[in-house]
Design an enzyme around this catalytic site. Sequence first.
Site, short mmCIF file in Angstrom:
data_model
loop_
_atom_site.label_atom_id
_atom_site.label_comp_id
_atom_site.label_asym_id
_atom_site.label_seq_id
_atom_site.Cartn_x
_atom_site.Cartn_y
_atom_site.Cartn_z
N GLU A 37 41.06 -15.69 40.78
CA GLU A 37 39.85 -15.90 41.32
C GLU A 37 38.84 -16.97 40.62
O GLU A 37 38.36 -17.90 41.01
CB GLU A 37 38.80 -14.68 41.26
CG GLU A 37 37.57 -14.81 42.11
CD GLU A 37 36.92 -13.44 41.96
OE1 GLU A 37 37.33 -12.45 42.40
OE2 GLU A 37 35.45 -13.66 41.60
N SER B 11 35.97 -10.94 37.33
CA SER B 11 37.12 -10.56 37.82
C SER B 11 38.10 -11.77 37.59
O SER B 11 37.72 -12.65 38.02
CB SER B 11 37.21 -10.12 39.02
OG SER B 11 36.29 -8.78 39.35
N ARG C 171 35.66 -14.44 48.74
CA ARG C 171 35.40 -15.16 47.41
C ARG C 171 35.92 -16.74 47.63
O ARG C 171 36.34 -17.39 46.86
CB ARG C 171 36.27 -14.66 46.35
CG ARG C 171 35.93 -13.48 45.88
CD ARG C 171 34.52 -13.21 45.25
NE ARG C 171 33.93 -11.83 45.12
CZ ARG C 171 33.52 -11.04 46.14
NH1 ARG C 171 33.02 -11.81 47.19
NH2 ARG C 171 33.03 -9.83 45.87
C1 LIG Z 1 29.95 -10.30 33.54
C2 LIG Z 1 30.24 -11.16 34.74
C3 LIG Z 1 30.48 -10.46 36.23
C4 LIG Z 1 30.48 -11.18 37.25
N1 LIG Z 1 30.56 -10.27 38.49
C5 LIG Z 1 30.86 -10.86 39.69
C6 LIG Z 1 30.75 -10.20 40.95
O1 LIG Z 1 30.51 -9.08 40.80
N2 LIG Z 1 30.97 -10.77 41.97
C7 LIG Z 1 31.42 -12.08 42.01
O2 LIG Z 1 31.78 -12.92 43.04
N3 LIG Z 1 31.42 -13.04 40.80
C8 LIG Z 1 31.29 -12.40 39.63
N4 LIG Z 1 31.36 -12.91 38.57
C9 LIG Z 1 31.74 -14.45 38.86
C10 LIG Z 1 30.73 -15.46 38.89
O3 LIG Z 1 29.39 -14.85 38.30
C11 LIG Z 1 30.56 -16.09 40.18
O4 LIG Z 1 31.61 -16.64 40.66
C12 LIG Z 1 29.43 -16.99 40.30
O5 LIG Z 1 29.20 -17.17 41.88
C13 LIG Z 1 29.72 -18.21 39.64
O6 LIG Z 1 28.52 -19.23 39.63
P1 LIG Z 1 28.33 -20.45 38.72
O7 LIG Z 1 27.22 -21.27 38.96
O8 LIG Z 1 28.47 -19.99 37.37
O9 LIG Z 1 29.64 -21.22 38.88
P2 LIG Z 1 30.89 -22.22 38.15
O10 LIG Z 1 31.48 -21.03 37.25
O11 LIG Z 1 30.12 -23.02 37.37
O12 LIG Z 1 31.52 -22.81 39.14
C14 LIG Z 1 32.67 -22.10 40.07
C15 LIG Z 1 33.11 -23.02 41.15
O13 LIG Z 1 32.02 -23.62 41.74
C16 LIG Z 1 32.06 -25.09 41.80
N5 LIG Z 1 30.76 -25.25 41.83
C17 LIG Z 1 29.75 -24.87 40.61
N6 LIG Z 1 28.60 -25.43 41.23
C18 LIG Z 1 28.67 -26.23 42.32
C19 LIG Z 1 27.95 -27.14 43.07
N7 LIG Z 1 26.62 -27.14 42.81
N8 LIG Z 1 28.43 -27.81 44.07
C20 LIG Z 1 29.90 -27.69 44.34
N9 LIG Z 1 30.61 -26.79 43.46
C21 LIG Z 1 30.05 -26.00 42.64
C22 LIG Z 1 32.93 -25.36 40.46
O14 LIG Z 1 33.63 -26.54 40.55
C23 LIG Z 1 33.76 -24.01 40.27
O15 LIG Z 1 35.02 -24.37 41.36
C24 LIG Z 1 30.91 -12.37 37.38
C25 LIG Z 1 31.07 -13.23 35.96
C26 LIG Z 1 30.72 -12.47 34.83
C27 LIG Z 1 30.69 -13.61 33.72
#
Ligand SMILES: Cc1cc2nc3c(=O)[nH]c(=O)nc-3n(C[C@H](O)[C@H](O)[C@H](O)COP(=O)(O)OP(=O)(O)OC[C@H]3O[C@@H](n4cnc5c(N)ncnc54)[C@H](O)[C@@H]3O)c2cc1C
Length: 287
Positions: free
Chosen positions: A283, A212, A162
Amino acid sequence: MPQSRPVRLTEYNSYRVAARAERCHFPATTAELAALLAEPAPGGIHLLGHGNNIILSRPYYDAEHLFVCTRRLDTSLTVDGTRLSAGTGARLRDLCRAAARAGLSGLETLWDIPGSVGGAAVMNAGAYGTSFYDVVETVEAFFPAEGIIRSLSRTECRPGYRTAIFADGKAVILGARLGLRPDDPARILAAMGRVGKLRRSRLPYDLPSAGSVFRRPEGAPPVGVIMEEAGLKGFRIGGARISRRHGGFIVNAGGATGADILAVVEVMREAARRRYGVELKLEQVVI
Ligand SMILES: Cc1cc2nc3c(=O)[nH]c(=O)nc-3n(C[C@H](O)[C@H](O)[C@H](O)COP(=O)(O)OP(=O)(O)OC[C@H]3O[C@@H](n4cnc5c(N)ncnc54)[C@H](O)[C@@H]3O)c2cc1C
């Protein structure tokens, strides 16, 4: 350059915590992104993808803070043989669907993880023993300090559990190129269907959350098990509740604030300390 405008962040964080930012931008081009990142932001520049892994700790972020949301930056998905190139703003779900339609295998276990390609590259999103970087060939990122765009190999991205090199927030992901394996689209779709069913049966998709809360602890059972043993499933502070379905998730059971979520985080940490002597590491990213 679009003018700064106050934005309600409620729809841009998956907890659906109500918050407002005086300065939030949705750049559509890399030039716009570069210009934005040169603006002063003494409170910090907060990069947002689709907001599925963040905790907004405050209800209001004044003009000292700059939110830069990459969801509209590049949402393209392009198949070239066994390679799939994706823009940072593309949904991980759309990426998995595009791969399946093209008969390309390797993303099935990531099916139904919410978020963007950029977020997946920062967090090395994963499930069921696989993660995003298993199939990454290169990641393209903008480094504002040097004003350059670089293409980094998987090794240079230093993926771990992660995490990846981008966790320090010093670069903005622009896109990723994946190397996949040819397979029968029907078989790929069937595998995704099984993963989706499993996830929906175990995870609380019915209420807002951000997945998580903690990283998997070493030398202790999974966080969900610890919370179950501690009798904390369903425990609630304000609108934030430890999910009854999965003790590793906090859900917004109605009107949760960032402070409610962080208070529950502390209760979970204390439970793990008391029962197993382990220090849980977040996380989710606190802003
Ligand atoms: C119901 C549910 C289930 C989930 N299950 C999982 C799972 O099974 N496995 C898992 O790994 N995660 C899971 N997650 C967490 C999440 O989906 C992941 O971490 C996902 O990769 C986040 O992507 P995001 O675009 O929403 O990132 P964000 O939440 O917007 O950002 C996360 C981090 O990345 C940075 N960031 C985002 N975009 C960029 C960019 N373009 N450039 C530089 N930095 C950036 C942000 O600053 C922040 O630090 C789950 C979430 C939910 C709500």
